[in-house]
Design an enzyme around this catalytic site. Structure first.
Site, mmCIF file in Angstrom:
data_model
loop_
_atom_site.group_PDB
_atom_site.id
_atom_site.type_symbol
_atom_site.label_atom_id
_atom_site.label_comp_id
_atom_site.label_asym_id
_atom_site.label_seq_id
_atom_site.Cartn_x
_atom_site.Cartn_y
_atom_site.Cartn_z
ATOM 1 N N GLY A 1 35.197 103.108 26.116
ATOM 2 C CA GLY A 1 34.458 102.205 26.986
ATOM 3 C C GLY A 1 34.630 102.554 28.443
ATOM 4 O O GLY A 1 33.659 102.533 29.223
ATOM 5 N N TYR B 1 38.636 97.689 8.502
ATOM 6 C CA TYR B 1 38.014 98.329 9.663
ATOM 7 C C TYR B 1 36.833 99.194 9.240
ATOM 8 O O TYR B 1 35.760 99.153 9.861
ATOM 9 C CB TYR B 1 39.060 99.172 10.390
ATOM 10 C CG TYR B 1 38.518 100.005 11.524
ATOM 11 C CD1 TYR B 1 37.968 99.392 12.651
ATOM 12 C CD2 TYR B 1 38.554 101.397 11.490
ATOM 13 C CE1 TYR B 1 37.475 100.149 13.703
ATOM 14 C CE2 TYR B 1 38.064 102.155 12.530
ATOM 15 C CZ TYR B 1 37.518 101.529 13.638
ATOM 16 O OH TYR B 1 37.022 102.286 14.675
ATOM 17 N N THR C 1 30.984 96.642 26.933
ATOM 18 C CA THR C 1 32.074 95.771 26.498
ATOM 19 C C THR C 1 33.292 96.623 26.142
ATOM 20 O O THR C 1 33.176 97.760 25.695
ATOM 21 C CB THR C 1 31.656 94.909 25.293
ATOM 22 O OG1 THR C 1 31.434 95.732 24.143
ATOM 23 C CG2 THR C 1 30.405 94.102 25.609
ATOM 24 N N GLY C 2 34.450 96.050 26.377
ATOM 25 C CA GLY C 2 35.690 96.780 26.103
ATOM 26 C C GLY C 2 35.804 98.047 26.914
ATOM 27 O O GLY C 2 36.122 99.112 26.387
ATOM 28 N N SER C 3 35.569 97.929 28.233
ATOM 29 C CA SER C 3 35.498 99.141 29.062
ATOM 30 C C SER C 3 36.675 99.304 30.010
ATOM 31 O O SER C 3 36.575 99.969 31.038
ATOM 32 C CB SER C 3 34.185 99.172 29.845
ATOM 33 O OG SER C 3 33.931 97.952 30.497
ATOM 34 N N THR C 4 37.836 98.727 29.650
ATOM 35 C CA THR C 4 39.016 98.918 30.493
ATOM 36 C C THR C 4 39.918 100.040 29.995
ATOM 37 O O THR C 4 40.984 100.273 30.576
ATOM 38 C CB THR C 4 39.835 97.606 30.592
ATOM 39 O OG1 THR C 4 40.198 97.182 29.278
ATOM 40 C CG2 THR C 4 39.034 96.526 31.286
ATOM 41 N N SER C 5 39.509 100.735 28.946
ATOM 42 C CA SER C 5 40.288 101.877 28.453
ATOM 43 C C SER C 5 39.425 102.679 27.485
ATOM 44 O O SER C 5 38.344 102.241 27.081
ATOM 45 C CB SER C 5 41.574 101.417 27.739
ATOM 46 O OG SER C 5 41.258 100.672 26.574
ATOM 47 N N GLY C 6 39.910 103.849 27.120
ATOM 48 C CA GLY C 6 39.314 104.643 26.053
ATOM 49 C C GLY C 6 37.855 104.988 26.228
ATOM 50 O O GLY C 6 37.392 105.329 27.328
#
Length: 266
Positions: free
Chosen positions: A20, A155, A13-18
């Site tokens: 991930g 956070y 999940t959240g693998s379009t940058s950074g």
């Protein structure tokens, strides 16, 4: 080293940058079929296309994990290509807020983004792993969960919750062949961090070259024994190892990748 992932499918999940993106690319390079997740379809498809062009296997799943409908859409897309053996709960967000700025609403929104989003995917994908007697759940945590800063308290608290839920899940999965672990990054160098540090380097007297800026900013902001920031691939490497059968005997663990930032037994 062959991590024996060729017969496995992984959703990050959240693998379009950074972190991930680094993780989904490394899993694909190790032979896993991967599902690239994000909320921006064009970015997700571009990464998937790049993986396929390099000889890997990749598809995409688009959806907002802070809603049940979004989580349903992601799970449906991920399962369309076959069973999901590996779930990497990486998606999350934070704002640099102080205690006065972090309103109860900000706390609630951050908890939904960083904790409940992962729970949604666990509840949709892990039961089938349990039925197949094999699976992996990797939660991306962080050192701030155990040693919080005075800033962005909303956070810090969600990182602690992510660590806690991962261990609770491991206890629930006892004897099933499904493991649950945490990879806890320290300060990691992504483009936004580097841009920020370069931007304030002059006022802080950190120097003009990146080598000087990195060394001096680490000493002042995030002192660690490696004297540098971590790189995304170093986090991805830890995740990828935990995803394979060589890590069958590791569950309920927190693997720190922080350059020695945290001292003592944790």
């Amino acid at each position: 080293m062959d991590l024996q992932l060729h017969d496995r499918r992984a959703l990050v999940t959240g693998s379009t940058s950074g972190l991930g993106e680094a993780t989904v690319r490394m899993l694909a390079a190790e032979g896993a079929a991967v599902v690239v997740h994000g909320r921006n379809a064009a970015r997700a498809q571009a990464i998937a296309d790049d993986i396929v062009a390099a000889g890997g296997r990749a598809s995409v799943a688009i959806g907002d994990l802070t809603t049940d409908a979004g989580a349903d859409a992601v799970a449906e897309a991920a399962l369309a290509g076959g069973p999901v053996d590996i779930l990497v709960n990486n998606a999350g967000a934070y704002e640099h807020l102080n205690w006065n700025e972090a309103t109860p609403q900000a706390w609630a929104e951050t908890y939904d983004q960083n904790v409940i989003s992962g729970v949604r995917m666990i509840q949709r994908l892990v039961p089938a792993m349990r039925e197949r007697d094999w699976g992996r759940v990797i939660t991306i945590g962080g050192g701030l969960g155990g040693q919080p800063m005075n800033t962005h308290p909303q956070y810090n608290a969600t990182l602690a919750a992510r660590h806690n839920l991962a261990v609770s899940l491991a206890r629930d999965l006892k004897g099933t062949g499904v493991t649950s672990n945490v990879v806890a990054p320290g300060a990691i160098l992504v483009p936004a961090v580097q841009d920020f540090l370069v931007g304030i380097a002059g006022d802080r007297g950190w120097g003009d070259t990146w080598a000087d800026i990195e060394l001096n900013s680490v000493r002042e902001l995030v002192p660690n024994d490696a004297n540098r920031f971590g790189r995304p691939d170093e986090i991805a490497g830890a995740v990828t190892y935990l995803c394979g059968p060589l890590a069958d005997y590791i569950t309920g663990a927190s693997i720190r990748v922080d350059g020695g930032t945290v001292r003592g037994v944790q």
